[in-house]
Design a protein around this motif. Structure first.
Motif, mmCIF file in Angstrom:
data_model
loop_
_atom_site.group_PDB
_atom_site.id
_atom_site.type_symbol
_atom_site.label_atom_id
_atom_site.label_comp_id
_atom_site.label_asym_id
_atom_site.label_seq_id
_atom_site.Cartn_x
_atom_site.Cartn_y
_atom_site.Cartn_z
ATOM 1 N N ALA A 90 0.828 -1.204 0.000
ATOM 2 C CA ALA A 90 0.000 0.000 0.000
ATOM 3 C C ALA A 90 0.867 1.260 0.000
ATOM 4 C CB ALA A 90 -0.927 0.003 1.217
ATOM 5 N N ASN A 94 0.349 0.384 -6.135
ATOM 6 C CA ASN A 94 -1.114 0.381 -6.119
ATOM 7 C C ASN A 94 -1.577 -1.021 -5.750
ATOM 8 O OD1 ASN A 94 -3.861 0.477 -6.593
ATOM 9 N ND2 ASN A 94 -3.672 1.714 -8.449
ATOM 10 N N ARG A 95 -1.828 -1.251 -4.450
ATOM 11 C CA ARG A 95 -2.165 -2.593 -3.974
ATOM 12 C C ARG A 95 -3.477 -3.078 -4.562
ATOM 13 N NH1 ARG A 95 -1.835 -5.170 2.047
ATOM 14 N NH2 ARG A 95 -3.147 -6.976 1.641
ATOM 15 N N THR A 96 -4.454 -2.192 -4.698
ATOM 16 C CA THR A 96 -5.754 -2.600 -5.243
ATOM 17 C C THR A 96 -5.621 -3.120 -6.668
ATOM 18 O OG1 THR A 96 -6.834 -0.936 -3.870
ATOM 19 C CG2 THR A 96 -8.096 -1.833 -5.714
ATOM 20 N N GLU A 99 -4.017 -6.560 -6.631
ATOM 21 C CA GLU A 99 -4.948 -7.608 -6.218
ATOM 22 C C GLU A 99 -5.938 -7.940 -7.327
ATOM 23 O OE1 GLU A 99 -6.558 -5.946 -2.688
ATOM 24 O OE2 GLU A 99 -5.113 -6.937 -1.376
ATOM 25 N N GLU A 100 -6.347 -6.916 -8.086
ATOM 26 C CA GLU A 100 -7.258 -7.168 -9.206
ATOM 27 C C GLU A 100 -6.573 -8.013 -10.277
ATOM 28 O OE1 GLU A 100 -8.485 -3.348 -10.500
ATOM 29 O OE2 GLU A 100 -9.899 -3.025 -8.836
#
Length: 422
Positions: A90, A94-96, A99-100
């Motif tokens: 994070a 860009n962790r999001t 993960e996507e």
């Protein structure tokens, strides 16, 4: 020391309670509070104790339930554990988005077979049926969620120069997968297996992974192209049988098993060319019979039966004829000219040159491919290409005359004007 860390993490709440008690005693001593004043304060707060106790109990139960449920979901991979401290991902990326991407890779892959077939047909000349069949097979096999062996093990058989190797390369490009290309003519000795699968400990090269095992370890979803597979040594074949049958291959230097379940294996072969061409022409409208007779023809030609039994599909390439020869020759000439840092003028390849290539192809039959004929053209025009580049040209036209094939400098302005008029 590392073994104590989990125990210390579990004891953290108790340590916090002890710290709070000590801090409270320290504060009371600093404020010179007497025992009588503390007793009076506790009696004043006594009516609120049941409410505080009930609320605290509810919070503790809710926390335990959440922790138990979160732990269960985290084990299943459906939820990520969150902490009070900021995660390094994070903070640094860009962790999001990461993960996507991971979620997209883990779920089943569904490709558009029609789009893939169209992309392959546009680049592989004269093999439309093969392009459509292989696209349909890939769509069906890549959608499987449970698979104990590679996505596909395909054999591309037929005359040389018909686009077998090129189709495998385009398949990797269209699917956005890395390509591991191995020329099996170099694997004709019994010791060649060490190049692909590594050397046992104590032997030269045992400190590095094999080219295949190392490649699949870094790129598990690669398209593995085994060119001219029939020329490989039987010991190499045996190593591949495990990769195709059990879904893994063993690195000899470490004994580590490298998974092959996400890879696509494409084998090419020039064996039994005449028999396969005859079968393809005779059974063009009966694909099932064509595959069955092709398997038998390959077996009679000496192709290893244990390999044939593990193939998912055999795709027979037909010899190029008519304008398909001209199309391949034109593309090869264009690629050859671009390798000199030049471009071909629109309509700049002399039609008489392509017609001569077609005539020579028909005369020589399967003995020569369009690529071989283009190499002879390059020998004739290489000097003029080098001269054009030295003169600062960017575009040329290919002319066939009495003195052979030459490249003439084309005017960029004229080429652009001709392109607009068309």
């Amino acid at each position: 020391m590392k073994a104590l860390l989990p125990a210390l993490n579990r004891l953290m709440p108790v340590m916090m309670v002890i710290f709070l008690i000590l801090a409270s005693l320290q504060a009371a001593a600093s404020l010179h509070l007497s025992l009588a004043s503390l007793t009076h304060f506790m009696e004043w707060c006594a009516p609120a104790f049941p409410m505080l106790m009930g609320g605290s109990s509810l919070l503790v139960l809710a926390g335990l339930m959440f922790e138990t449920r979160a732990e269960r979901l985290a084990r299943k991979g459906l939820r990520r554990r969150r902490g009070w401290m900021m995660d390094v991902l994070a903070r640094l990326t860009n962790r999001t988005a990461l993960e996507e991407m991971l979620a997209r890779e883990q779920k089943e892959t569904v490709i558009d077979a029609e789009e893939l077939a169209a992309g392959l047909r546009a680049r592989v000349i004269g093999q439309d049926q093969v392009c459509e069949d292989i696209a349909a097979q890939l769509r069906r096999r890549m959608a499987l969620q449970v698979r104990g062996k590679p996505v596909g093990i395909f054999l591309l058989a037929g005359p040389p120069g018909t686009g077998k190797t090129y189709l495998a390369k385009q398949m990797a490009r269209q699917l956005d997968r890395p390509l591991l290309h191995f020329d099996m003519t170099q694997m004709s000795s019994p010791h060649a297996a060490t190049q692909l699968f590594g050397s046992p400990k104590g032997y030269v090269g045992s400190d590095t992974f094999g080219k295949l095992t190392g490649g699949l370890k870094e790129k598990p979803d690669a398209v593995v192209l085994l060119d001219e597979i029939e020329k490989a040594h039987p010991d190499v074949f045996k190593k591949f049988l495990t990769a195709w049958n059990d879904g893994h291959v063993t690195e000899a230097s470490t004994g580590q098993q490298v998974s092959t379940v996400r890879a696509i294996f494409v084998l090419t072969s020039n064996i039994a060319t005449e028999a396969l061409s005859e079968i393809a022409d005779r059974l063009a409208d009966e694909p099932d019979r064509m595959r069955a007779e092709s398997v038998e023809a390959l077996r009679q030609a000496g192709f290893a039966p244990e390999v044939l039994n593990r193939l998912d599909r055999i795709f027979v390439f037909r010899a190029l004829t008519g304008l398909d020869v001209a199309r391949v020759a034109a593309l090869e000439i264009e690629a050859m000219i671009e390798s000199y840092g030049l471009r071909v003028e629109t309509g700049g390849i002399d039609a008489s040159l392509l017609f001569e290539v077609m005539r020579r192809q028909n005369k020589m039959g399967a003995a020569a491919s369009a690529r071989d004929l283009v190499r002879s053209i390059e020998d004739m025009m290489s000097d003029s290409l080098i001269s054009a580049r030295q003169q600062g040209a960017k575009m040329v036209r290919v002319i066939s005359g009495e003195n052979g094939v030459t490249a003439e400098i084309a005017n960029d302005t004229e080429a652009q004007r001709a392109r607009v008029l068309r």
